[in-house]
Design a protein around this motif. Structure first.
Motif, mmCIF file in Angstrom:
data_model
loop_
_atom_site.group_PDB
_atom_site.id
_atom_site.type_symbol
_atom_site.label_atom_id
_atom_site.label_comp_id
_atom_site.label_asym_id
_atom_site.label_seq_id
_atom_site.Cartn_x
_atom_site.Cartn_y
_atom_site.Cartn_z
ATOM 1 N N TRP A 159 0.807 -1.227 0.009
ATOM 2 C CA TRP A 159 -0.075 -0.053 0.037
ATOM 3 C C TRP A 159 1.003 1.131 0.204
ATOM 4 C CZ3 TRP A 159 0.060 -3.632 3.829
ATOM 5 C CH2 TRP A 159 0.456 -3.028 5.228
ATOM 6 N N ALA A 170 -1.966 7.813 -1.996
ATOM 7 C CA ALA A 170 -2.489 7.878 -3.154
ATOM 8 C C ALA A 170 -1.844 8.967 -4.109
ATOM 9 C CB ALA A 170 -4.020 8.478 -2.595
ATOM 10 N N TYR A 201 -0.498 6.946 -7.132
ATOM 11 C CA TYR A 201 -1.503 6.258 -7.755
ATOM 12 C C TYR A 201 -1.451 6.287 -9.503
ATOM 13 C CZ TYR A 201 -5.825 3.752 -9.594
ATOM 14 O OH TYR A 201 -6.560 3.104 -10.298
ATOM 15 N N ARG A 243 1.497 4.750 -10.831
ATOM 16 C CA ARG A 243 1.555 3.250 -10.865
ATOM 17 C C ARG A 243 0.589 2.788 -11.756
ATOM 18 N NH1 ARG A 243 5.631 1.006 -9.790
ATOM 19 N NH2 ARG A 243 4.632 -0.993 -9.001
ATOM 20 N N TYR A 244 -0.666 3.536 -12.111
ATOM 21 C CA TYR A 244 -1.439 2.970 -12.998
ATOM 22 C C TYR A 244 -1.078 3.056 -14.458
ATOM 23 C CZ TYR A 244 -6.014 2.568 -15.428
ATOM 24 O OH TYR A 244 -7.304 2.213 -16.404
ATOM 25 N N GLY A 274 -11.343 -1.726 -8.266
ATOM 26 C CA GLY A 274 -9.874 -1.631 -8.746
ATOM 27 C C GLY A 274 -9.947 -2.166 -10.286
ATOM 28 N N LEU A 333 -4.664 -3.073 -8.992
ATOM 29 C CA LEU A 333 -4.491 -1.852 -8.117
ATOM 30 C C LEU A 333 -5.884 -1.534 -7.737
ATOM 31 C CD1 LEU A 333 -2.391 0.298 -10.793
ATOM 32 C CD2 LEU A 333 -1.901 -0.783 -8.701
ATOM 33 N N ARG A 369 -8.406 1.260 -6.238
ATOM 34 C CA ARG A 369 -8.244 2.784 -6.328
ATOM 35 C C ARG A 369 -7.792 3.333 -4.996
ATOM 36 N NH1 ARG A 369 -13.611 2.950 -10.021
ATOM 37 N NH2 ARG A 369 -12.651 1.549 -11.828
ATOM 38 N N PRO A 370 -7.539 4.570 -5.038
ATOM 39 C CA PRO A 370 -7.334 5.416 -3.595
ATOM 40 C C PRO A 370 -8.634 5.294 -2.831
ATOM 41 C CG PRO A 370 -6.148 6.425 -5.437
ATOM 42 C CD PRO A 370 -7.030 5.421 -6.213
ATOM 43 N N PHE A 386 -3.672 3.793 -1.547
ATOM 44 C CA PHE A 386 -4.266 2.670 -2.703
ATOM 45 C C PHE A 386 -3.403 1.416 -2.254
ATOM 46 C CE2 PHE A 386 -0.705 4.349 -4.924
ATOM 47 C CZ PHE A 386 -0.347 3.388 -5.665
ATOM 48 N N GLU A 430 -1.767 -2.072 -4.178
ATOM 49 C CA GLU A 430 -1.231 -2.738 -5.485
ATOM 50 C C GLU A 430 -0.923 -4.174 -4.884
ATOM 51 O OE1 GLU A 430 1.416 -1.175 -8.417
ATOM 52 O OE2 GLU A 430 2.780 -2.722 -7.760
#
Length: 352
Positions: free
Chosen positions: A148, A151, A154, A157-158, A177, A190, A192-193, A198, A200
């Protein structure tokens, strides 16, 4: 006697600076060890800066935010689960278990996800800070790692995961996610925040999409006390008590302060061993530098002998069987023992 006082007394009795009974806890009276091991005073809660601790597949980041205050022995009742007659690993915690307020607060801020399916065990943990941490579960040849983060990272990472292909929507205990699968067949989820963090999740081992879907359906978000109670007992043992065991046979540098161990916090055996060995090794290197600068040849020899002898420390031998950090430690220790020291040791060994 409190646990803190017991460790401080241990350090004094061990005669820091000598190599005979310096770190040989076997030479300390049994009643002293019993006092230390039975201490019930709360460990202090200390936050430590982020730093790389191990050189292997997972470069763990340890940011300890809290530790147990005290644990009153209590029976843990497991809920039954219809999977081959197994039981759920998620416990119902007895009200007699008492945690430090800051430990509760830190756990409150992290996602607290557990796999509610028999056979899955927590094998690795690197701290639990309010914005980042890692917990790894294993069953047979499969692993599921949950990290984790804040946020704020995020979007990065996305975007990075999109390189594996388009995202597919999933939900974990109601938490929306996206699912990705890379060319090697490994999955990443993933979430979401939420609450400024968030999650992973990543798989390793032989997983099919059906396998993953079943596990995702069994992941639940639990309350603070349940999450803490689900961790292996060794991981939540008070730091000083745990350190006494790790320090058997390890010489302690002059002026070594037991309070320096408090920052290690809640972690798995690898991370904990690294934390203890780092503090001791860094202390000996600092002593070698001090002695050399002041012309204290006897102290230089003592420090060099201690570092040279680190090849025999049980804690480092155990670490060597599980990762590469011990090899890095010995590389720098041998250089110092031979008369040279590189500035890079501070970062490599995690000295503070």
């Amino acid at each position: 006697m409190s646990t803190d006082e017991g460790v401080d007394r241990l350090v004094r009795v061990a005669d820091p600076g000598g190599l005979g009974g310096l770190g040989d806890l076997g030479g300390v009276k049994q009643d002293l060890l019993e006092e230390i091991m039975s201490g019930s005073e709360p460990d202090r809660v200390v936050e430590v800066p982020r730093r790389r601790l191990r050189v292997r597949r997972f470069a763990g980041v340890v940011t300890a935010a809290a530790v147990l205050m005290s644990v009153v022995p209590a029976a843990v009742v497991l809920r039954g689960q219809a999977e081959g007659g197994g039981v759920s690993p998620i416990p119902t915690v007895d009200a007699g278990v008492v945690y430090a307020p800051l430990a509760m607060a830190a756990a409150e801020r992290n996602p607290r996800l557990l796999i509610d399916r028999a056979g899955w065990k927590v094998t690795d943990l690197s701290g639990f800070a309010e914005e980042q941490g890692m917990i790894r579960f294993r069953r047979g040849g499969r692993e599921l790692e949950m990290n984790w983060y804040s946020a704020s990272v995020y979007a990065y990472r996305y975007s990075d995961r999109l390189a594996d292909g388009p995202a597919k929507s999933v939900r974990v205990d109601g938490w929306p996610g996206e699912l990705f699968q890379n060319l090697n067949g490994d999955f990443t989820v993933l979430l979401r925040p939420r609450d400024d963090v968030f999650v992973e999740m990543s798989t390793s081992g032989s997983w099919s999409r059906a396998d993953l879907d079943r596990i995702l359906a069994d992941i639940v978000r639990v309350d603070v006390r349940t999450w803490l109670a689900a961790l292996p007992a060794e991981m939540v043992m008070p730091v000083r008590e745990r350190a006494v065991r790790v320090l058997v046979g390890v010489p302690l540098p002059p002026g070594f302060d037991g309070a320096s161990l408090d920052g290690i916090g809640v972690s798995d055996s690898y991370q904990f061993g690294v934390g203890v060995a780092s503090r001791v090794g860094c202390g000996w290197i600092a002593e070698w530098q001090r002695a050399r600068a002041s012309g204290d040849e006897a102290a230089v020899r003592r420090a060099a002998d201690a570092l040279r002898g680190s090849h025999g420390w049980r804690v480092l031998r155990d670490l060597d069987g599980a990762g590469d950090w011990a090899e890095v430690f010995w590389e720098y220790a041998d250089e110092v023992a031979a008369g040279t020291v590189r500035a890079g040791y501070v970062q490599a060994l995690g000295c503070r």
